[in-house]
Design a protein around this motif. Sequence first.
Motif, PDB file in Angstrom:
ATOM      1  N   ILE A   1       0.836  -1.193   0.000  1.00  0.00           N
ATOM      2  CA  ILE A   1       0.000   0.000   0.000  1.00  0.00           C
ATOM      3  C   ILE A   1       0.871   1.243   0.000  1.00  0.00           C
ATOM      4  O   ILE A   1       0.613   2.214  -0.716  1.00  0.00           O
ATOM      5  CB  ILE A   1      -0.946  -0.037   1.215  1.00  0.00           C
ATOM      6  CG1 ILE A   1      -2.006  -1.091   0.957  1.00  0.00           C
ATOM      7  CG2 ILE A   1      -1.547   1.329   1.483  1.00  0.00           C
ATOM      8  CD1 ILE A   1      -3.128  -1.070   1.921  1.00  0.00           C
TER       9      ILE A   1
ATOM     10  N   ARG B   1      -2.645   9.815   4.621  1.00  0.00           N
ATOM     11  CA  ARG B   1      -3.833   9.496   3.826  1.00  0.00           C
ATOM     12  C   ARG B   1      -4.041   8.007   3.601  1.00  0.00           C
ATOM     13  O   ARG B   1      -5.147   7.564   3.352  1.00  0.00           O
ATOM     14  CB  ARG B   1      -3.752  10.195   2.452  1.00  0.00           C
ATOM     15  CG  ARG B   1      -3.509  11.671   2.502  1.00  0.00           C
ATOM     16  CD  ARG B   1      -4.797  12.466   2.461  1.00  0.00           C
ATOM     17  NE  ARG B   1      -5.746  11.982   1.486  1.00  0.00           N
ATOM     18  CZ  ARG B   1      -5.862  12.460   0.261  1.00  0.00           C
ATOM     19  NH1 ARG B   1      -5.092  13.420  -0.134  1.00  0.00           N
ATOM     20  NH2 ARG B   1      -6.772  11.973  -0.548  1.00  0.00           N
ATOM     21  N   LEU B   2      -2.943   7.238   3.623  1.00  0.00           N
ATOM     22  CA  LEU B   2      -3.076   5.825   3.271  1.00  0.00           C
ATOM     23  C   LEU B   2      -2.884   4.894   4.464  1.00  0.00           C
ATOM     24  O   LEU B   2      -3.618   3.929   4.622  1.00  0.00           O
ATOM     25  CB  LEU B   2      -2.077   5.454   2.166  1.00  0.00           C
ATOM     26  CG  LEU B   2      -2.201   6.248   0.874  1.00  0.00           C
ATOM     27  CD1 LEU B   2      -1.178   5.785  -0.132  1.00  0.00           C
ATOM     28  CD2 LEU B   2      -3.604   6.121   0.300  1.00  0.00           C
TER      29      LEU B   2
ATOM     30  N   PRO C   1      -5.384   5.743   8.077  1.00  0.00           N
ATOM     31  CA  PRO C   1      -6.765   5.237   8.058  1.00  0.00           C
ATOM     32  C   PRO C   1      -6.855   3.722   8.286  1.00  0.00           C
ATOM     33  O   PRO C   1      -7.867   3.235   8.784  1.00  0.00           O
ATOM     34  CB  PRO C   1      -7.259   5.596   6.656  1.00  0.00           C
ATOM     35  CG  PRO C   1      -6.407   6.716   6.222  1.00  0.00           C
ATOM     36  CD  PRO C   1      -5.075   6.503   6.857  1.00  0.00           C
ATOM     37  N   GLN C   2      -5.796   2.995   7.935  1.00  0.00           N
ATOM     38  CA  GLN C   2      -5.836   1.544   8.125  1.00  0.00           C
ATOM     39  C   GLN C   2      -5.819   1.166   9.599  1.00  0.00           C
ATOM     40  O   GLN C   2      -6.242   0.078   9.968  1.00  0.00           O
ATOM     41  CB  GLN C   2      -4.640   0.850   7.469  1.00  0.00           C
ATOM     42  CG  GLN C   2      -4.320   1.290   6.080  1.00  0.00           C
ATOM     43  CD  GLN C   2      -5.396   0.901   5.117  1.00  0.00           C
ATOM     44  OE1 GLN C   2      -5.948  -0.174   5.222  1.00  0.00           O
ATOM     45  NE2 GLN C   2      -5.712   1.788   4.216  1.00  0.00           N
TER      46      GLN C   2
ATOM     47  N   GLY D   1      -9.514  -5.435   5.829  1.00  0.00           N
ATOM     48  CA  GLY D   1      -9.584  -4.782   4.517  1.00  0.00           C
ATOM     49  C   GLY D   1     -10.941  -5.001   3.974  1.00  0.00           C
ATOM     50  O   GLY D   1     -11.281  -4.730   2.919  1.00  0.00           O
TER      51      GLY D   1
ATOM     52  N   ALA E   1      -2.700  -3.978  -4.100  1.00  0.00           N
ATOM     53  CA  ALA E   1      -2.424  -2.843  -3.216  1.00  0.00           C
ATOM     54  C   ALA E   1      -3.441  -1.726  -3.390  1.00  0.00           C
ATOM     55  O   ALA E   1      -3.086  -0.555  -3.454  1.00  0.00           O
ATOM     56  CB  ALA E   1      -0.998  -2.318  -3.430  1.00  0.00           C
TER      57      ALA E   1
ATOM     58  N   PRO F   1      -7.819   0.219   0.930  1.00  0.00           N
ATOM     59  CA  PRO F   1      -9.078  -0.405   1.372  1.00  0.00           C
ATOM     60  C   PRO F   1     -10.115   0.604   1.877  1.00  0.00           C
ATOM     61  O   PRO F   1     -11.301   0.315   1.825  1.00  0.00           O
ATOM     62  CB  PRO F   1      -8.664  -1.331   2.516  1.00  0.00           C
ATOM     63  CG  PRO F   1      -7.217  -1.188   2.691  1.00  0.00           C
ATOM     64  CD  PRO F   1      -6.677  -0.213   1.724  1.00  0.00           C
ATOM     65  N   HIS F   2      -9.671   1.767   2.355  1.00  0.00           N
ATOM     66  CA  HIS F   2     -10.621   2.706   2.947  1.00  0.00           C
ATOM     67  C   HIS F   2     -11.194   3.677   1.930  1.00  0.00           C
ATOM     68  O   HIS F   2     -11.975   4.549   2.273  1.00  0.00           O
ATOM     69  CB  HIS F   2      -9.946   3.476   4.072  1.00  0.00           C
ATOM     70  CG  HIS F   2      -8.724   4.221   3.612  1.00  0.00           C
ATOM     71  ND1 HIS F   2      -7.593   3.567   3.182  1.00  0.00           N
ATOM     72  CD2 HIS F   2      -8.464   5.537   3.500  1.00  0.00           C
ATOM     73  CE1 HIS F   2      -6.687   4.460   2.840  1.00  0.00           C
ATOM     74  NE2 HIS F   2      -7.187   5.664   3.011  1.00  0.00           N
TER      75      HIS F   2
END
Lengths: 280, 351
Positions: free
Chosen positions: A172, A189-190, A193-194, A280, B84, B87-88
Amino acid sequence: MADKTQISVNFSSVPVIFLLTLVSLPLVLMYTYLFVDTISNSEAGSLIPNELTLEHWRFLWEIRPGKASIWLVTLNTFIFAASITAVILIVSSMAGYVLSRLNVPARGLLLAGVMVLHAFPSVTLIISIFIVLQYVGLYNSLIGVILVKAAIDMPLGIWLMKGFYDTVPWEIEMAGLVDGASRFTVWRRLVLPQIKPAIMALGLFSFLTGWSEFILPQVLAPGAQVQVLSVYLASLIADDNNFDFATFKAVGVFYVVPVLILYVFFQKHLMNIYGGGTKG
Amino acid sequence: MRILLDKFSKSFGSTKVIEAMDLEVGSGEMLALLGPSGCGKSTTLFAICGIHRPTAGRILFGDRDVTNLPSQERNVGVVFQSYALYPHMTVEENIGFPLTVRRLPASDIKRRVAEISALVHIDNLLGRRPSQLSGGQQQRVALARALIRRPDVLLLDEPLANLDAKLRLEMRSEIRRLQKETGITAILVTHDQVEAMSMCDRIAIMKEGEIVQIATPSEMYNDPRSAFVAGFLGNPPISFLKGKALGGAFVSDDGNFRLPLGSLRDIGDGRALTLGIRPEHFGPDGDLAIEGKVVFAETQGRENLYDVVLADGSVLRSIQPVRDDVKLGDCVRWNLSSEAAFVFAEDGRRL
Ligand SMILES: Nc1ncnc2c1ncn2[C@@H]1O[C@H](COP(=O)(O)OP(=O)(O)O)[C@@H](O)[C@H]1O
Ligand SMILES: [Mg+2]
């Protein structure tokens, strides 16, 4: 998650519930009496209250001699707990990321060091912290005790965050970088949030430990203007002149109500800290 | 845009993964990096997109040296093996992300997301999240995200590995169609020779961090440079016979089988050799009879597949149009096409 809440076909939960009820009955009784005692008077030696009264809750609208207003104390407690939460969240969400992802020299040593810090009981440090705070002029101030409490709780937060970051797939981040985002944007941003569930959980956890902290504010910020609820509560029983057990109980109830409310609303998020991982 | 790797090397700590690799991919060409797992394909790909910094050597896009440029400034699109996806975010946000971080106006982003998602046929899924998509749809989203900012180079890391057989077939032609329509230079990393052969203009076959041979699929199939290449291409795979040179001919170890070597007749006697025979070159037709016993038979609908054990214990594979007369355990006398056999030296080099 969905299948966990379903009642299992093979195992009946009735015996478990029965057993738990039996074991927790004494606790429930004690809490019930705690509450009943704050709104009633009973004759000495009797368990049955004989009149309802609000006099024990007087502290809400009267300022007791020699004490700060309960609302000021509550505000202090809130500021104390909220600031700790903010500091811990900001620092450990960044430090955890760095420790999980970036090439830090001596990462192993750093992680071990952080863990050792966590293993120290904070009481053993309290005298030296006291002296340090006095020296820098932060003794008897909220800022001082906030910094100390946040610093002591930080190692756990950093470790927890590192663990959650470790579960976020590398790809990611790589995708973010080739998509043209800066490292900071990728984090913000990536990746962040996870691990939102972890942030929620750690935030709540920090708030609750801040809310219930006693020793540090008691020693480092005892003054009436900067008192927090736990210290206020303790000062009630320490006060031999106006000894009032029922008021003490009422303040106690007042003290736990916000905690109960938080639990009711955020129980699910709090459980996440043990469940771990992102979905996910 | 042309991609050039010039003496590219990469090591992680003390483990050398790639050493002094030279590779040129022509503009608009689609090249496959084919090789077994762990040979350094992904490492090469990640160096091209700027995630890994080369230990030595240069990487050029066109005439521009990008060796020391960070990923963000290289303008490459990458499709990762695991896709990749973020997911959000919704599909629309996922595809638009490369433009969002470039702070393009929202209306432009919307328009280009619509364009590209129509191109990969997912325009009806824009509101969904990645977890609500099938594998093939996720793959298309990943492609769209890689293509949306019109990259100079498209890199695909085992893009089909996680799909089921039917989808794989579909996405194979889909990816090729997109590559042709956009005219983009692409590198496809795969360990599946069928993918490499069916999708790409040229194949670079890798072994332990080195490129063993670069050629078009048919060249490579018909003219492999080594036993490794011959063994890697072709399904069902080629079979090998061990033996040695004797009087200008290949003689099997037990001496029962002799194949004249034609142009290689002046090879030294006693030299160990390996013969490679593709399954389609062993069957009823051919010029050199050989006897054996069928130990494996399988029908694939249009064709039958047989394994034949020879007297010395080695196995030859054969693929033939469907026939019912040969059963498991039968002794057969089939023929080899002797010109079609490959001769390899002991170290695997083709002679
Ligand atoms: N970040 C890394 N650190 C150390 N070794 C690595 C790293 N990435 C890959 N390798 C090693 O490099 C070799 C090639 O890996 P890779 O390029 O992923 O192979 P593949 O051809 O399967 O894609 C492997 O042996 C792997 O263990
Ligand atoms: Mg790989």
